[in-house]
Design a protein around this motif. Sequence first.
Motif, PDB file in Angstrom:
ATOM      1  N   MET A   1       0.847  -1.187   0.000  1.00 56.68           N
ATOM      2  CA  MET A   1       0.000   0.000   0.000  1.00 56.68           C
ATOM      3  C   MET A   1       0.887   1.244   0.000  1.00 56.68           C
ATOM      4  N   LYS A   2       0.488   2.225  -0.760  1.00 58.93           N
ATOM      5  CA  LYS A   2       1.255   3.465  -0.821  1.00 58.93           C
ATOM      6  C   LYS A   2       1.172   4.208   0.506  1.00 58.93           C
ATOM      7  N   ILE A  63       0.808  12.403  -7.996  1.00 59.47           N
ATOM      8  CA  ILE A  63       0.766  11.937  -6.604  1.00 59.47           C
ATOM      9  C   ILE A  63       0.699  10.416  -6.563  1.00 59.47           C
ATOM     10  N   TRP A  64      -0.129   9.812  -7.398  1.00 54.43           N
ATOM     11  CA  TRP A  64      -0.296   8.360  -7.372  1.00 54.43           C
ATOM     12  C   TRP A  64       0.878   7.621  -8.004  1.00 54.43           C
ATOM     13  N   SER A  65       1.630   8.290  -8.847  1.00 57.23           N
ATOM     14  CA  SER A  65       2.786   7.629  -9.452  1.00 57.23           C
ATOM     15  C   SER A  65       4.079   7.910  -8.684  1.00 57.23           C
ATOM     16  N   ASP A  66       3.969   8.603  -7.544  1.00 63.14           N
ATOM     17  CA  ASP A  66       5.139   8.962  -6.726  1.00 63.14           C
ATOM     18  C   ASP A  66       6.167   9.757  -7.518  1.00 63.14           C
ATOM     19  N   ARG A  67       5.705  10.579  -8.408  1.00 65.72           N
ATOM     20  CA  ARG A  67       6.609  11.414  -9.204  1.00 65.72           C
ATOM     21  C   ARG A  67       6.337  12.878  -8.882  1.00 65.72           C
ATOM     22  N   TRP A  68       7.390  13.611  -8.637  1.00 63.88           N
ATOM     23  CA  TRP A  68       7.315  15.047  -8.418  1.00 63.88           C
ATOM     24  C   TRP A  68       6.354  15.422  -7.281  1.00 63.88           C
ATOM     25  N   VAL A  69       6.244  14.558  -6.274  1.00 65.84           N
ATOM     26  CA  VAL A  69       5.288  14.782  -5.193  1.00 65.84           C
ATOM     27  C   VAL A  69       5.613  16.064  -4.429  1.00 65.84           C
ATOM     28  N   LYS A  70       6.874  16.334  -4.205  1.00 58.32           N
ATOM     29  CA  LYS A  70       7.243  17.554  -3.482  1.00 58.32           C
ATOM     30  C   LYS A  70       6.920  18.800  -4.305  1.00 58.32           C
ATOM     31  N   VAL A  71       7.194  18.758  -5.587  1.00 56.50           N
ATOM     32  CA  VAL A  71       6.887  19.884  -6.468  1.00 56.50           C
ATOM     33  C   VAL A  71       5.371  20.099  -6.542  1.00 56.50           C
ATOM     34  N   VAL A  72       4.637  19.004  -6.705  1.00 57.79           N
ATOM     35  CA  VAL A  72       3.170  19.071  -6.739  1.00 57.79           C
ATOM     36  C   VAL A  72       2.641  19.671  -5.445  1.00 57.79           C
ATOM     37  N   SER A  73       3.200  19.239  -4.327  1.00 59.34           N
ATOM     38  CA  SER A  73       2.760  19.755  -3.032  1.00 59.34           C
ATOM     39  C   SER A  73       3.016  21.255  -2.921  1.00 59.34           C
ATOM     40  N   GLN A 115       1.864  17.076   4.665  1.00 59.35           N
ATOM     41  CA  GLN A 115       2.130  15.681   5.005  1.00 59.35           C
ATOM     42  C   GLN A 115       2.770  14.946   3.833  1.00 59.35           C
ATOM     43  N   LEU A 116       2.250  15.153   2.626  1.00 57.36           N
ATOM     44  CA  LEU A 116       2.862  14.536   1.450  1.00 57.36           C
ATOM     45  C   LEU A 116       4.283  15.044   1.241  1.00 57.36           C
ATOM     46  N   PHE A 117       4.474  16.331   1.429  1.00 59.98           N
ATOM     47  CA  PHE A 117       5.788  16.930   1.208  1.00 59.98           C
ATOM     48  C   PHE A 117       6.836  16.335   2.144  1.00 59.98           C
ATOM     49  N   PHE A 118       6.478  16.127   3.392  1.00 58.69           N
ATOM     50  CA  PHE A 118       7.452  15.656   4.368  1.00 58.69           C
ATOM     51  C   PHE A 118       7.528  14.137   4.501  1.00 58.69           C
ATOM     52  N   THR A 119       6.817  13.409   3.660  1.00 60.85           N
ATOM     53  CA  THR A 119       6.913  11.953   3.647  1.00 60.85           C
ATOM     54  C   THR A 119       8.084  11.553   2.764  1.00 60.85           C
ATOM     55  N   GLU A 120       8.869  10.615   3.245  1.00 62.44           N
ATOM     56  CA  GLU A 120      10.010  10.115   2.464  1.00 62.44           C
ATOM     57  C   GLU A 120       9.518   9.092   1.448  1.00 62.44           C
ATOM     58  N   TYR A 121       9.911   9.261   0.212  1.00 64.32           N
ATOM     59  CA  TYR A 121       9.554   8.332  -0.847  1.00 64.32           C
ATOM     60  C   TYR A 121      10.819   7.667  -1.343  1.00 64.32           C
ATOM     61  N   HIS A 122      10.722   6.385  -1.573  1.00 64.99           N
ATOM     62  CA  HIS A 122      11.884   5.631  -2.097  1.00 64.99           C
ATOM     63  C   HIS A 122      11.972   5.835  -3.590  1.00 64.99           C
ATOM     64  N   SER A 123      13.177   5.972  -4.067  1.00 66.66           N
ATOM     65  CA  SER A 123      13.376   6.228  -5.493  1.00 66.66           C
ATOM     66  C   SER A 123      13.326   4.947  -6.313  1.00 66.66           C
ATOM     67  N   GLY A 124      13.264   3.798  -5.662  1.00 69.51           N
ATOM     68  CA  GLY A 124      13.232   2.537  -6.387  1.00 69.51           C
ATOM     69  C   GLY A 124      14.614   2.002  -6.677  1.00 69.51           C
ATOM     70  N   LYS A 125      15.643   2.750  -6.357  1.00 65.28           N
ATOM     71  CA  LYS A 125      17.010   2.294  -6.576  1.00 65.28           C
ATOM     72  C   LYS A 125      17.428   1.367  -5.446  1.00 65.28           C
ATOM     73  N   ILE A 126      18.201   0.387  -5.794  1.00 68.69           N
ATOM     74  CA  ILE A 126      18.711  -0.541  -4.786  1.00 68.69           C
ATOM     75  C   ILE A 126      19.903   0.111  -4.102  1.00 68.69           C
ATOM     76  N   GLN A 127      19.840   0.155  -2.785  1.00 70.87           N
ATOM     77  CA  GLN A 127      20.934   0.764  -2.035  1.00 70.87           C
ATOM     78  C   GLN A 127      21.959  -0.305  -1.676  1.00 70.87           C
TER      79      GLN A 127
END
Length: 131
Positions: A1-2, A63-73, A115-127
């Motif tokens: 779940m997102k 928002i739903w694709s986890d892209r540019w969420v901070k900019v959108v916010s 809340q969206l702005f300050f939520t950490e989103y994973h970039s999908g890259k393997i660390q």
Amino acid sequence: MKKNFYIRSALSVILLMHSVVSIFSGDVNDFGRLYLDAIGFSPFGIYLAWAVKLIHLFSVFLIWSDRWVKVVSILNMFILTLGIYFLHWQNGWYVVGGGANGIEFNVLLICCFLQLFFTEYHSGKIQKRSS
């Protein structure tokens, strides 16, 4: 779940209804020509109104694709803050009940975008793990 599923869901419905309905009803054109132009944004009122509605509309998908969420916010918080300043401030706090067309709804939406702005989103890259 997102992350922030319920906030994303609520914002999506609100942004879709706020943009799609006014686009199809023609209210976005009236808002640009009759209100924004009248308060000093002429001749750009209609372009600003369309920019706001299109930002709201595209925000849902981003928002739903986890892209540019901070900019959108940031963009939406800016729009909502301007809405408070130009439209709602003179009407007080309440949207309904103790008044009409006040700032309370915009304040709530700004808090949701914070809340969206300050939520950490994973970039999908393997660390890589350090040894």
